[in-house]
Design a protein around this motif. Structure first.
Motif, PDB file in Angstrom:
ATOM      1  N   ARG A   1       0.837  -1.207   0.000  1.00 19.44           N
ATOM      2  CA  ARG A   1       0.000   0.000   0.000  1.00 19.44           C
ATOM      3  C   ARG A   1       0.868   1.252   0.000  1.00 19.44           C
ATOM      4  N   GLN A   2       1.920   1.269   0.834  1.00 22.65           N
ATOM      5  CA  GLN A   2       2.808   2.428   0.893  1.00 22.65           C
ATOM      6  C   GLN A   2       3.544   2.631  -0.433  1.00 22.65           C
ATOM      7  N   GLN A   3       3.993   1.553  -1.047  1.00 13.69           N
ATOM      8  CA  GLN A   3       4.673   1.667  -2.337  1.00 13.69           C
ATOM      9  C   GLN A   3       3.736   2.234  -3.404  1.00 13.69           C
ATOM     10  N   LEU A   4       2.482   1.736  -3.422  1.00 13.57           N
ATOM     11  CA  LEU A   4       1.516   2.247  -4.395  1.00 13.57           C
ATOM     12  C   LEU A   4       1.239   3.727  -4.165  1.00 13.57           C
ATOM     13  N   GLU A   5       1.125   4.109  -2.910  1.00 12.10           N
ATOM     14  CA  GLU A   5       0.875   5.526  -2.576  1.00 12.10           C
ATOM     15  C   GLU A   5       2.032   6.391  -3.067  1.00 12.10           C
ATOM     16  N   THR A   6       3.256   5.932  -2.846  1.00 11.04           N
ATOM     17  CA  THR A   6       4.437   6.668  -3.293  1.00 11.04           C
ATOM     18  C   THR A   6       4.467   6.780  -4.811  1.00 11.04           C
ATOM     19  N   LEU A   7       4.153   5.690  -5.481  1.00 12.45           N
ATOM     20  CA  LEU A   7       4.157   5.709  -6.946  1.00 12.45           C
ATOM     21  C   LEU A   7       3.088   6.641  -7.508  1.00 12.45           C
ATOM     22  N   VAL A   8       1.927   6.672  -6.908  1.00 15.63           N
ATOM     23  CA  VAL A   8       0.847   7.556  -7.370  1.00 15.63           C
ATOM     24  C   VAL A   8       1.262   9.016  -7.180  1.00 15.63           C
ATOM     25  N   ASN A   9       1.862   9.325  -6.033  1.00 17.01           N
ATOM     26  CA  ASN A   9       2.314  10.695  -5.784  1.00 17.01           C
ATOM     27  C   ASN A   9       3.404  11.105  -6.784  1.00 17.01           C
ATOM     28  N   GLU A  10       4.339  10.197  -7.052  1.00 19.56           N
ATOM     29  CA  GLU A  10       5.413  10.506  -7.995  1.00 19.56           C
ATOM     30  C   GLU A  10       4.857  10.672  -9.412  1.00 19.56           C
ATOM     31  N   LYS A  11       3.863   9.876  -9.766  1.00 19.00           N
ATOM     32  CA  LYS A  11       3.239  10.007 -11.080  1.00 19.00           C
ATOM     33  C   LYS A  11       2.579  11.380 -11.225  1.00 19.00           C
ATOM     34  N   ALA A  12       1.888  11.843 -10.196  1.00 23.27           N
ATOM     35  CA  ALA A  12       1.235  13.155 -10.233  1.00 23.27           C
ATOM     36  C   ALA A  12       2.288  14.267 -10.376  1.00 23.27           C
ATOM     37  N   ARG A  13       3.402  14.162  -9.629  1.00 22.66           N
ATOM     38  CA  ARG A  13       4.476  15.162  -9.717  1.00 22.66           C
ATOM     39  C   ARG A  13       5.090  15.181 -11.112  1.00 22.66           C
ATOM     40  N   LEU A  14       5.311  13.981 -11.678  1.00 16.58           N
ATOM     41  CA  LEU A  14       5.883  13.909 -13.023  1.00 16.58           C
ATOM     42  C   LEU A  14       4.915  14.449 -14.072  1.00 16.58           C
ATOM     43  N   ALA A  15       3.633  14.243 -13.886  1.00 20.41           N
ATOM     44  CA  ALA A  15       2.647  14.781 -14.826  1.00 20.41           C
ATOM     45  C   ALA A  15       2.661  16.311 -14.786  1.00 20.41           C
ATOM     46  N   GLN A  16       2.784  16.896 -13.576  1.00 19.78           N
ATOM     47  CA  GLN A  16       2.859  18.352 -13.461  1.00 19.78           C
ATOM     48  C   GLN A  16       4.144  18.879 -14.119  1.00 19.78           C
ATOM     49  N   GLU A  17       5.248  18.189 -13.861  1.00 21.98           N
ATOM     50  CA  GLU A  17       6.528  18.599 -14.441  1.00 21.98           C
ATOM     51  C   GLU A  17       6.486  18.489 -15.966  1.00 21.98           C
ATOM     52  N   ASN A  18       5.856  17.439 -16.476  1.00 18.79           N
ATOM     53  CA  ASN A  18       5.728  17.249 -17.912  1.00 18.79           C
ATOM     54  C   ASN A  18       4.894  18.370 -18.534  1.00 18.79           C
TER      55      ASN A  18
END
Length: 138
Positions: A105-122
């Motif tokens: 669960r923690q890994q999935l949460e981290t991955l979702v947060n990183e995906k959102a940050r990368l989408a903003q950066e993109n």
């Protein structure tokens, strides 16, 4: 009453008061009667043996089914015990439950947060790229 009728004595026909012959059966008649009775009892014995064989086969099949059902019961009992242990562990650990599930669960949460940050950066880089292309066209 008529002579020779059932229930009446006498008469010249050789029948007793019940309509049976008063003469003893001959040896040949006795042998045929006993042979007929023996054949009848043999047929009954054959039918009984066939029924016994069929019942024995059915009993064997039922015993195999019972054995299979007992094995399934034991397997399901072990599975149920394992599930009960998991449930107790989940209650003891609180809402978090299984440590492995918590880690996933923690890994999935981290991955979702990183995906959102990368989408903003993109999106930011895309805007910057568009503005630089406009500047070049000038």
């Amino acid at each position: 009453a008529a002579v020779g009728a059932p229930g009446c004595r006498g008469g010249t026909s050789g029948l007793d008061e019940w309509g049976w012959s008063s003469a003893s059966p001959t040896k040949e008649q006795a042998r045929r009667t006993s042979d007929s009775a023996v054949a009848h009892y043999r047929r009954e014995l054959d039918v009984s043996n066939a029924t016994c064989d069929a019942l024995r086969d059915e009993m064997g099949e039922l015993q195999r089914d019972l054995h299979s059902t007992n094995q399934n019961y034991a397997s399901l009992r072990l599975q149920n015990l394992g599930l009960q242990k998991r449930e107790v562990a989940r209650e003891v650990c609180g809402e978090a439950g299984d440590p492995l599930a918590e880690q996933v669960r923690q890994q999935l949460e981290t991955l979702v947060n990183e995906k959102a940050r990368l989408a903003q950066e993109n999106a930011s880089l895309r805007r910057e790229n568009e503005s630089l292309q406009e500047l070049l066209m000038y």
